[in-house]
Scaffold this motif. Structure first.
Motif, PDB file in Angstrom:
ATOM      1  N   GLN A   7      33.744  45.364  36.240  1.00 18.73           N
ATOM      2  CA  GLN A   7      35.087  45.753  36.651  1.00 18.73           C
ATOM      3  C   GLN A   7      35.133  46.192  38.101  1.00 18.73           C
ATOM      4  O   GLN A   7      34.123  46.540  38.705  1.00 18.73           O
ATOM      5  N   VAL A   8      36.357  46.142  38.634  1.00 22.22           N
ATOM      6  CA  VAL A   8      36.656  46.693  39.952  1.00 22.22           C
ATOM      7  C   VAL A   8      37.387  48.005  39.719  1.00 22.22           C
ATOM      8  O   VAL A   8      38.321  48.073  38.910  1.00 22.22           O
ATOM      9  N   ASN A   9      36.967  49.046  40.404  1.00 21.89           N
ATOM     10  CA  ASN A   9      37.499  50.386  40.192  1.00 21.89           C
ATOM     11  C   ASN A   9      38.372  50.783  41.382  1.00 21.89           C
ATOM     12  O   ASN A   9      37.918  50.782  42.523  1.00 21.89           O
ATOM     13  N   PHE A  10      39.639  51.114  41.101  1.00 19.57           N
ATOM     14  CA  PHE A  10      40.590  51.558  42.126  1.00 19.57           C
ATOM     15  C   PHE A  10      40.826  53.058  41.971  1.00 19.57           C
ATOM     16  O   PHE A  10      41.075  53.534  40.857  1.00 19.57           O
ATOM     17  N   ILE A  72      40.605  42.195  46.256  1.00 20.79           N
ATOM     18  CA  ILE A  72      40.618  41.047  45.357  1.00 20.79           C
ATOM     19  C   ILE A  72      41.523  39.961  45.917  1.00 20.79           C
ATOM     20  O   ILE A  72      42.451  40.236  46.696  1.00 20.79           O
ATOM     21  N   GLU A  73      41.226  38.723  45.528  1.00 21.66           N
ATOM     22  CA  GLU A  73      42.038  37.580  45.918  1.00 21.66           C
ATOM     23  C   GLU A  73      42.518  36.887  44.655  1.00 21.66           C
ATOM     24  O   GLU A  73      41.726  36.667  43.717  1.00 21.66           O
ATOM     25  N   LEU A  74      43.801  36.548  44.617  1.00 27.03           N
ATOM     26  CA  LEU A  74      44.410  35.957  43.434  1.00 27.03           C
ATOM     27  C   LEU A  74      44.477  34.440  43.568  1.00 27.03           C
ATOM     28  O   LEU A  74      44.774  33.906  44.640  1.00 27.03           O
ATOM     29  N   ALA A  75      44.214  33.753  42.463  1.00 26.80           N
ATOM     30  CA  ALA A  75      44.212  32.289  42.447  1.00 26.80           C
ATOM     31  C   ALA A  75      45.611  31.758  42.146  1.00 26.80           C
ATOM     32  O   ALA A  75      46.404  32.395  41.443  1.00 26.80           O
ATOM     33  N   ILE A 134      42.211  36.273  38.875  1.00 29.93           N
ATOM     34  CA  ILE A 134      41.438  36.780  40.006  1.00 29.93           C
ATOM     35  C   ILE A 134      40.450  35.706  40.433  1.00 29.93           C
ATOM     36  O   ILE A 134      39.545  35.341  39.680  1.00 29.93           O
ATOM     37  N   ALA A 135      40.650  35.184  41.646  1.00 29.81           N
ATOM     38  CA  ALA A 135      39.767  34.133  42.156  1.00 29.81           C
ATOM     39  C   ALA A 135      38.448  34.712  42.638  1.00 29.81           C
ATOM     40  O   ALA A 135      37.380  34.151  42.375  1.00 29.81           O
ATOM     41  N   ALA A 136      38.515  35.840  43.355  1.00 31.86           N
ATOM     42  CA  ALA A 136      37.307  36.399  43.956  1.00 31.86           C
ATOM     43  C   ALA A 136      37.477  37.892  44.198  1.00 31.86           C
ATOM     44  O   ALA A 136      38.588  38.380  44.435  1.00 31.86           O
ATOM     45  N   VAL A 137      36.361  38.591  44.115  1.00 27.80           N
ATOM     46  CA  VAL A 137      36.248  39.970  44.581  1.00 27.80           C
ATOM     47  C   VAL A 137      35.495  39.902  45.898  1.00 27.80           C
ATOM     48  O   VAL A 137      34.370  39.403  45.955  1.00 27.80           O
ATOM     49  N   VAL A 138      36.123  40.362  46.983  1.00 28.88           N
ATOM     50  CA  VAL A 138      35.586  40.172  48.330  1.00 28.88           C
ATOM     51  C   VAL A 138      35.098  41.499  48.901  1.00 28.88           C
ATOM     52  O   VAL A 138      35.810  42.513  48.837  1.00 28.88           O
ATOM     53  N   VAL A 139      33.893  41.478  49.442  1.00 31.52           N
ATOM     54  CA  VAL A 139      33.306  42.654  50.075  1.00 31.52           C
ATOM     55  C   VAL A 139      33.065  42.330  51.544  1.00 31.52           C
ATOM     56  O   VAL A 139      32.339  41.386  51.869  1.00 31.52           O
ATOM     57  N   ASP A 140      33.693  43.082  52.439  1.00 30.72           N
ATOM     58  CA  ASP A 140      33.447  42.905  53.873  1.00 30.72           C
ATOM     59  C   ASP A 140      32.083  43.470  54.231  1.00 30.72           C
ATOM     60  O   ASP A 140      31.669  44.518  53.707  1.00 30.72           O
ATOM     61  N   CYS A 141      31.385  42.799  55.130  1.00 23.63           N
ATOM     62  CA  CYS A 141      30.046  43.256  55.499  1.00 23.63           C
ATOM     63  C   CYS A 141      29.664  42.712  56.861  1.00 23.63           C
ATOM     64  O   CYS A 141      30.340  41.846  57.425  1.00 23.63           O
ATOM     65  N   ALA A 142      28.576  43.223  57.421  1.00 23.08           N
ATOM     66  CA  ALA A 142      28.085  42.767  58.715  1.00 23.08           C
ATOM     67  C   ALA A 142      27.172  41.557  58.580  1.00 23.08           C
ATOM     68  O   ALA A 142      27.081  40.732  59.492  1.00 23.08           O
ATOM     69  N   GLU A 180      32.315  37.511  46.639  1.00 23.58           N
ATOM     70  CA  GLU A 180      32.150  36.981  47.990  1.00 23.58           C
ATOM     71  C   GLU A 180      31.819  38.097  48.972  1.00 23.58           C
ATOM     72  O   GLU A 180      32.466  39.154  48.969  1.00 23.58           O
ATOM     73  N   PHE A 181      30.803  37.865  49.786  1.00 25.80           N
ATOM     74  CA  PHE A 181      30.471  38.770  50.884  1.00 25.80           C
ATOM     75  C   PHE A 181      30.877  38.062  52.167  1.00 25.80           C
ATOM     76  O   PHE A 181      30.387  36.975  52.470  1.00 25.80           O
TER      77      PHE A 181
END
Length: 247
Positions: A7-10, A72-75, A134-142, A180-181
């Motif tokens: 799960q994704v926790n908000f 999150i990104e929606l399909a 939900i198409a993807a859970v996206v995490v921003d990173c370096a 996705e990273f």
């Protein structure tokens, strides 16, 4: 390896109201495991199952307004579906959002939910035709490659794409959303209102899996959780996540 992204926790000012928004946005069912916690999952879903990554909303007194590293990104399945979804989300209380990345010509529409959490509605893509809403859970990173070195070992997911700018993982069963990273120019460590929750199978393996994650480079994190059934960790890039126990 027995860990699964479940799960994704908000964090939310009003978990019930925000839960109603996301339940209607996704077409999912809504329940509560206790005061201040709202749970969202597909109707008839037998949790946990890799065919969906669920959403938990947890009430906190005053969530900070910050730049989020997880969203999150929606399909969508067609141009008509995309237009209908964006219009419906606005009716539910979502607003257009500007994240300052020149998204005007991008193949997505960036929005914010009623509490300001940023998300995207994607234009139709074959890659996401069978992910569910939900198409993807996206995490921003370096450094996506560095993230895969940790997360590729942490959870039982397959790497589908790996470049300097993006890493894409999905359950080995080929179902559910992608993780996705995505490389971003500004990767300061910040407090996150949104984080990932993992669960071991069986759940009694929690301590063993936490030790394994620490061996991969995760560290214990104190976010004021107190005496709880889950363990809070941070990955090597500082992203907090939880390993759930039997609560």
């Amino acid at each position: 390896m027995t860990l699964q992204l479940v799960q994704v926790n908000f964090k939310a000012r009003d978990d019930s109201a925000l839960g109603r928004f996301w339940a209607q946005a996704l077409g999912w069912g809504l329940s509560s495991e206790g005061p201040g916690v709202t749970n969202l999952e597909p109707v008839g879903f037998d949790w946990p199952d890799p065919s969906a990554v669920c959403i938990d909303l947890v009430r906190v007194p005053s969530p900070e307004t910050v730049k989020y590293r997880v969203h999150i990104e929606l399909a969508t399945t067609s141009d008509a579906h995309e237009a209908e979804l964006v219009a419906r989300l606005k009716e539910l209380g979502a607003t257009p959002a500007d994240v300052g990345r020149g998204d005007g010509d991008a193949p997505w529409t960036v929005m914010a939910d009623p509490e300001g959490n940023v998300f995207s509605v994607l234009k139709p893509r074959e890659l996401y035709r069978d992910t569910g809403p939900i198409a993807a859970v996206v995490v921003d990173c370096a450094d996506p490659r560095a993230m895969v070195r940790f997360w590729g070992e942490a959870i039982d997911w397959t790497v589908h794409e790996l470049t300097d700018d993006r890493a894409l993982l999905r359950s080995v069963k080929g179902v559910g959303p992608y993780l996705e990273f995505r490389r971003t120019p500004d990767d300061e460590v910040i407090w996150n209102r949104v984080h990932l929750d993992l669960m071991s199978d069986p759940v009694e393996d929690q301590a063993r899996e936490v030790a394994r994650l620490e061996g991969l480079g995760a560290v214990r994190a104190d976010v004021g959780q107190g005496d709880v059934s889950w363990v809070v960790l941070a990955d090597p890039a500082g992203n907090e996540f939880c390993v759930l126990g039997r609560g």
